[in-house]
Design a protein around this motif. Sequence first.
Motif, PDB file in Angstrom:
ATOM      1  N   GLY A 231       0.820  -1.219   0.132  1.00  0.00           N
ATOM      2  CA  GLY A 231       0.082  -0.028   0.049  1.00  0.00           C
ATOM      3  C   GLY A 231       0.779   1.293  -0.044  1.00  0.00           C
ATOM      4  N   ARG A 232       1.980   1.254  -0.350  1.00  0.00           N
ATOM      5  CA  ARG A 232       2.903   2.572  -0.056  1.00  0.00           C
ATOM      6  C   ARG A 232       3.385   2.810  -1.361  1.00  0.00           C
ATOM      7  N   ALA A 233       3.270   2.266  -2.488  1.00  0.00           N
ATOM      8  CA  ALA A 233       3.638   3.095  -3.895  1.00  0.00           C
ATOM      9  C   ALA A 233       3.034   4.148  -4.326  1.00  0.00           C
ATOM     10  N   PRO A 234       3.685   4.973  -4.969  1.00  0.00           N
ATOM     11  CA  PRO A 234       3.035   6.336  -5.416  1.00  0.00           C
ATOM     12  C   PRO A 234       1.663   5.900  -6.463  1.00  0.00           C
ATOM     13  N   LEU A 235       0.670   6.856  -6.143  1.00  0.00           N
ATOM     14  CA  LEU A 235      -0.571   6.350  -6.838  1.00  0.00           C
ATOM     15  C   LEU A 235      -0.394   6.606  -8.126  1.00  0.00           C
ATOM     16  N   SER A 236      -1.097   5.754  -8.947  1.00  0.00           N
ATOM     17  CA  SER A 236      -1.132   5.493 -10.398  1.00  0.00           C
ATOM     18  C   SER A 236      -2.383   5.043 -11.012  1.00  0.00           C
ATOM     19  N   SER A 237      -2.961   5.590 -12.201  1.00  0.00           N
ATOM     20  CA  SER A 237      -4.151   5.005 -12.625  1.00  0.00           C
ATOM     21  C   SER A 237      -3.829   4.014 -13.707  1.00  0.00           C
ATOM     22  N   THR A 238      -2.566   3.410 -14.023  1.00  0.00           N
ATOM     23  CA  THR A 238      -2.581   2.551 -15.178  1.00  0.00           C
ATOM     24  C   THR A 238      -2.988   0.914 -14.669  1.00  0.00           C
ATOM     25  N   ILE A 239      -2.515   0.017 -15.342  1.00  0.00           N
ATOM     26  CA  ILE A 239      -3.203  -1.357 -15.281  1.00  0.00           C
ATOM     27  C   ILE A 239      -2.819  -1.944 -14.036  1.00  0.00           C
ATOM     28  N   ASP A 240      -1.735  -2.360 -13.635  1.00  0.00           N
ATOM     29  CA  ASP A 240      -1.400  -2.922 -12.384  1.00  0.00           C
ATOM     30  C   ASP A 240      -1.888  -2.187 -11.162  1.00  0.00           C
ATOM     31  N   PRO A 241      -1.664  -0.880 -10.895  1.00  0.00           N
ATOM     32  CA  PRO A 241      -2.186  -0.027  -9.975  1.00  0.00           C
ATOM     33  C   PRO A 241      -3.593  -0.035  -9.864  1.00  0.00           C
ATOM     34  N   SER A 242      -4.068  -0.008 -10.951  1.00  0.00           N
ATOM     35  CA  SER A 242      -5.611  -0.041 -10.871  1.00  0.00           C
ATOM     36  C   SER A 242      -6.107  -1.141 -10.202  1.00  0.00           C
ATOM     37  N   TRP A 243      -5.760  -2.461 -10.559  1.00  0.00           N
ATOM     38  CA  TRP A 243      -6.354  -3.608  -9.953  1.00  0.00           C
ATOM     39  C   TRP A 243      -5.877  -3.757  -8.474  1.00  0.00           C
ATOM     40  N   GLN A 244      -4.817  -3.431  -8.044  1.00  0.00           N
ATOM     41  CA  GLN A 244      -4.123  -3.482  -6.802  1.00  0.00           C
ATOM     42  C   GLN A 244      -5.139  -2.397  -5.991  1.00  0.00           C
ATOM     43  N   LEU A 245      -5.243  -1.229  -6.350  1.00  0.00           N
ATOM     44  CA  LEU A 245      -6.078  -0.335  -5.539  1.00  0.00           C
ATOM     45  C   LEU A 245      -7.561  -0.898  -5.480  1.00  0.00           C
ATOM     46  N   MET A 246      -8.046  -1.723  -6.638  1.00  0.00           N
ATOM     47  CA  MET A 246      -9.286  -2.076  -6.477  1.00  0.00           C
ATOM     48  C   MET A 246      -9.648  -3.314  -5.087  1.00  0.00           C
ATOM     49  N   LEU A 247      -8.394  -3.921  -4.856  1.00  0.00           N
ATOM     50  CA  LEU A 247      -8.378  -5.004  -3.702  1.00  0.00           C
ATOM     51  C   LEU A 247      -8.870  -4.069  -2.491  1.00  0.00           C
ATOM     52  N   GLY A 248      -8.217  -3.154  -2.081  1.00  0.00           N
ATOM     53  CA  GLY A 248      -8.329  -2.424  -0.910  1.00  0.00           C
ATOM     54  C   GLY A 248      -9.721  -1.667  -1.053  1.00  0.00           C
ATOM     55  N   PHE A 249     -10.009  -1.127  -2.140  1.00  0.00           N
ATOM     56  CA  PHE A 249     -11.447  -0.528  -2.475  1.00  0.00           C
ATOM     57  C   PHE A 249     -12.585  -1.435  -2.011  1.00  0.00           C
ATOM     58  N   ALA A 250     -12.379  -2.471  -2.664  1.00  0.00           N
ATOM     59  CA  ALA A 250     -13.505  -3.632  -2.103  1.00  0.00           C
ATOM     60  C   ALA A 250     -13.863  -3.770  -0.842  1.00  0.00           C
ATOM     61  N   VAL A 251     -12.691  -4.122  -0.207  1.00  0.00           N
ATOM     62  CA  VAL A 251     -12.881  -4.079   1.442  1.00  0.00           C
ATOM     63  C   VAL A 251     -13.320  -2.960   2.073  1.00  0.00           C
ATOM     64  N   THR A 252     -12.830  -1.824   1.651  1.00  0.00           N
ATOM     65  CA  THR A 252     -13.612  -0.670   2.558  1.00  0.00           C
ATOM     66  C   THR A 252     -14.965  -0.282   1.995  1.00  0.00           C
ATOM     67  N   HIS A 253     -15.328  -0.725   0.817  1.00  0.00           N
ATOM     68  CA  HIS A 253     -16.623  -0.321   0.252  1.00  0.00           C
ATOM     69  C   HIS A 253     -17.712  -1.701   0.340  1.00  0.00           C
ATOM     70  N   SER A 254     -17.206  -2.870   1.260  1.00  0.00           N
ATOM     71  CA  SER A 254     -17.936  -3.775   1.323  1.00  0.00           C
ATOM     72  C   SER A 254     -18.515  -4.709  -0.031  1.00  0.00           C
ATOM     73  N   LEU A 255     -17.550  -4.550  -0.875  1.00  0.00           N
ATOM     74  CA  LEU A 255     -18.174  -5.383  -2.074  1.00  0.00           C
ATOM     75  C   LEU A 255     -17.899  -6.934  -1.921  1.00  0.00           C
ATOM     76  N   GLU A 256     -18.820  -7.704  -2.504  1.00  0.00           N
ATOM     77  CA  GLU A 256     -18.697  -9.171  -2.056  1.00  0.00           C
ATOM     78  C   GLU A 256     -17.977  -9.821  -3.337  1.00  0.00           C
ATOM     79  N   PHE A 257     -17.021 -10.502  -2.946  1.00  0.00           N
ATOM     80  CA  PHE A 257     -15.875 -11.447  -3.849  1.00  0.00           C
ATOM     81  C   PHE A 257     -16.687 -12.405  -4.407  1.00  0.00           C
ATOM     82  N   GLY A 258     -16.588 -12.431  -5.801  1.00  0.00           N
ATOM     83  CA  GLY A 258     -17.544 -13.599  -6.395  1.00  0.00           C
ATOM     84  C   GLY A 258     -18.720 -13.380  -6.907  1.00  0.00           C
ATOM     85  N   ARG A 259     -19.349 -12.075  -6.386  1.00  0.00           N
ATOM     86  CA  ARG A 259     -20.390 -11.359  -6.630  1.00  0.00           C
ATOM     87  C   ARG A 259     -20.214  -9.961  -7.373  1.00  0.00           C
TER      88      ARG A 259
END
Length: 622
Positions: free
Chosen positions: A28-56
């Motif tokens: 969680g410490r790399a400089p923010l970016s909106s390219t391909i790998d940073p985007s899916w890694q940001l999504m992993l934390g975003f999904a937890v903090t926004h209570s998204l259901e994995f698999g659905r």
Amino acid sequence: MQKRPSSSAIAVIVGACLLFPTVFFVSGRAPLSSTIDPSWQLMLGFAVTHSLEFGRSIIFTYGPLGFLVAKYGLGDLESARIVGGLLLALAIVIAAARLISGVWWPFVALMFAWLIVGPGYDDITWQVFFFTMILVAAAVPSDASPSKATVTAAGAVLGLIGLVKVSFLFLAMPLVVSGSIVLAKKHVGSATAWVSSFVLAFVGGWVALGQDPAAILDYLRSSGEISSGYTGAMSLLPDKMVFVQVCLCTAATAIAGLALLRSKGTVIEKAHRTIVLFVVLGVTWKSAVVRADHYHIDSFLLLLPVLYFFAIKEFLIKGASVRMMAGSALTLAIVMAIAARASDYRPFKNARKVSNLYAESFQRLRNANTSVTPPLRDDVFRGLDNQTKRLVGRAPIDVFGYRQGAAMISGVNYEPRPVFQSYFAYTPLLQKKNLDYYLGSSRPSYVLFDIETIDGRFPTLDDASLLIHLIGSYEPVASSNGPLLLRPRVSGLPKPRLSSLGRVDLRFGQVVRLPILTSSRIVARVDMNLSITGRLVSLLWQAPPVRLRVKTADGRTGRYTFIPDMARSGFLLSPLVQRTSELYEPVSTHPNQALHNIQFVGRYASTLYREPVRLELFELIQ
């Protein structure tokens, strides 16, 4: 008199402290970016903090604990990252202690040093450590007389690791089954503790992370779908020389693995230990050689000495013959040397950075409660501009393409479709899930839309079914740093439909001339299936590559990567798309981009795929 802690306990604590910066320094410490790998890694934390259901709500190869291994974050979950890092560092040290138990001290020092400076502190570190933990934990049932506490802890570790990445869960399952058979021969209670701790740790962790227990089966099914299509869609050829060295190290490890059959214990214990090694070796081999970039290849190379050590440790214990110990040490040194050479001497480079690693890690711990967002470093696409953010407001927005980080960085009301990055919607079922999301009541009010792909794919293959839907059902209202901002078209307009233009059964290398349409687009469906030989090659290595050659009306030619599963439900074939905006411009304005003919080619494609290949063509009427 107070009892003093044992030297082994002190060694484990010290080892965990030494290993912690190496394990999760980057989480969680790399400089923010909106390219391909940073985007899916940001999504992993975003999904937890926004209570998204994995698999659905979110379908990906990672699970609810995946954010722990993501080096990109939005400044949240910092405490969870640090606590998780400390606990996992402790677990890794305990696993390493079990791995090197009874071994002569020079080899103990060598392996521990390898774990610190081998992977280093970048994004391949956690792969090596997690596979090491799986290897050691899964081998517990083959111990002579493991205690119930040890068995329970090992099973729980395997269950929790399954929450990080689904491939870890699928890897652990057969090892848990094999281990339960071994333990049942010794004591039924131990076998019960082994299986129940695995299940309870996974389910308990799932619920503790805010996930619906009823979604576990959806998580397994959808993640299994992604895994099943991964080889066909994500294959990337390796460097030839590196691949040769990988094969040499793998062969040496496999041969050494047979030595486990000569280790101490009953036949069933030795068989389980051998199964553990070969299953982990097979899964990590497949992970490395499918998408054979430096990330996957290096993590496999740096894991191989650990696997090799596991195979020969019986010959390095105190009391082993000098001849056997010397021979085993020599072969271990050779495997380490080849792994270091093939990974561009990564361990030696990392060794020079160890002091900086610890200094920066302690600085991070001191600032743990300070939420600092690192500066953006993406010069191409930094997020939504102010005009677009005002236009969108708090309305739900999705992102088509792979720059989801733009929405998360900008703070808009981002509501992603299930397969949130377009290049990952590579099977008909995954494409259908995204299309169903847009056809339902939860469809977004806006879409940040960009045609961008990976690996030289044909531009309109990614999320092809949804792309066709967006062209007919959404319209552009603005542009934001390049991509278009779409919103639903006015209701009452006729829905786009497909009109058949015919069907062709073709062979590889055959040139197919396309119909000439001056005012509408051509959609193609392709039914291309592997032969038995092709399935075997795909199972052991990669999917046989196929290329789509095209020739435009003005005589220009192009050659693109073609993913058969992405084309089964239909994709936009003609005219050739070169810019995102062209999809919302009249076809007649780009007459030279209409495709004159196409051709499917590939080395040994006629052997590795069934012929004929069925091609269906349709006119997209809007």
